[in-house]
Motif scaffolding. Sequence first.
Motif, short mmCIF file in Angstrom:
data_model
loop_
_atom_site.label_atom_id
_atom_site.label_comp_id
_atom_site.label_asym_id
_atom_site.label_seq_id
_atom_site.Cartn_x
_atom_site.Cartn_y
_atom_site.Cartn_z
N PHE A 19 0.82 -1.21 0.00
CA PHE A 19 0.00 0.00 0.00
C PHE A 19 0.85 1.27 0.00
CE2 PHE A 19 -2.25 -3.44 2.11
CZ PHE A 19 -3.36 -3.54 1.27
N GLU A 20 2.14 1.12 -0.30
CA GLU A 20 3.06 2.27 -0.29
C GLU A 20 2.57 3.37 -1.23
OE1 GLU A 20 7.63 3.38 -1.52
OE2 GLU A 20 7.12 1.28 -1.13
N HIS A 21 2.16 2.99 -2.43
CA HIS A 21 1.70 3.98 -3.41
C HIS A 21 0.48 4.75 -2.88
CE1 HIS A 21 0.82 5.84 -7.24
NE2 HIS A 21 -0.42 5.40 -7.14
N ASN A 22 -0.46 4.03 -2.28
CA ASN A 22 -1.67 4.67 -1.75
C ASN A 22 -1.31 5.66 -0.64
OD1 ASN A 22 -2.34 2.33 -3.15
ND2 ASN A 22 -4.27 2.11 -2.07
N LEU A 56 -0.44 11.27 1.23
CA LEU A 56 0.46 12.28 1.77
C LEU A 56 0.58 13.47 0.81
CD1 LEU A 56 3.27 10.00 3.23
CD2 LEU A 56 1.71 11.47 4.54
N ARG A 57 0.66 13.19 -0.48
CA ARG A 57 0.75 14.27 -1.47
C ARG A 57 -0.51 15.11 -1.52
NH1 ARG A 57 3.33 10.19 -5.50
NH2 ARG A 57 5.49 10.29 -4.79
N MET A 58 -1.66 14.49 -1.24
CA MET A 58 -2.92 15.23 -1.23
C MET A 58 -3.08 16.05 0.04
SD MET A 58 -5.71 12.76 -3.11
CE MET A 58 -5.78 11.62 -1.77
N GLN A 65 8.19 7.23 7.72
CA GLN A 65 9.33 6.86 6.89
C GLN A 65 9.06 7.26 5.43
OE1 GLN A 65 10.03 2.64 6.87
NE2 GLN A 65 11.47 2.72 5.16
N LEU A 66 7.87 6.99 4.94
CA LEU A 66 7.52 7.37 3.57
C LEU A 66 7.44 8.89 3.41
CD1 LEU A 66 4.81 4.72 2.66
CD2 LEU A 66 7.20 4.76 1.99
N ARG A 67 6.94 9.55 4.42
CA ARG A 67 6.85 11.02 4.38
C ARG A 67 8.23 11.66 4.32
NH1 ARG A 67 3.96 14.46 9.02
NH2 ARG A 67 5.78 15.75 9.20
#
Length: 153
Positions: free
Chosen positions: A110-113, A118-120, A148-150
Amino acid sequence: MRCDHCSRSETTVFVELHHNVGMLFARRSHTTAADLCRACLGKAFWHHTLRNVTLGWWGTISFFVTWYYLLSNIVTYVQARAEMGRSRRRAAPVVQEARGADALRILQPFEHNIRMQLRMGDDPSAIARDMARLHGVEASAAQAYVEQLRAAD
C-alpha cells in the motif's frame, strides 16, 4: 468480519433488504444483499423503507409488493439486530496485531496509496490510524511506516 459497505472490522450480519419503485404500468425492484455492520444496517434499512413508502405505491402490483417488502424488511432488520446483540455478548477472540517486520510486509503493498494520500495533504497520523485498523497492524508500526515514507518524499 468486515462490513461490505464501509469495510470496518466490526460485528456484521448478512441481510437482504428490498425496495420497490412503482411506475403505473411497470415496477422496478432494488436489493441490498451484504454483510453489514450496525451503522450500515440502519442506513440501508431506512434507505429502503423511505423509498418503499414514497415510491412504492404507484401501480396495482407495486401496491402489494411494497407492503410485502416493508414487512419483510422490518422482520429482517429486527432479526439482524438481535443476531448482532447475541454475537456482541459472546467473547470476541483476541486478534494479535502484526508488529515490526510483519507489519512492514503487510503495509508495503500500500506504499503507493500512502504516498498519494500524503501528497494530497492528508494527516499522516490519520493515514497511519486507518492503515492500522484496516490491515491489522500495530498503530505504532503503521505510524513509523507512514513517517518513513513522508521523510523519503
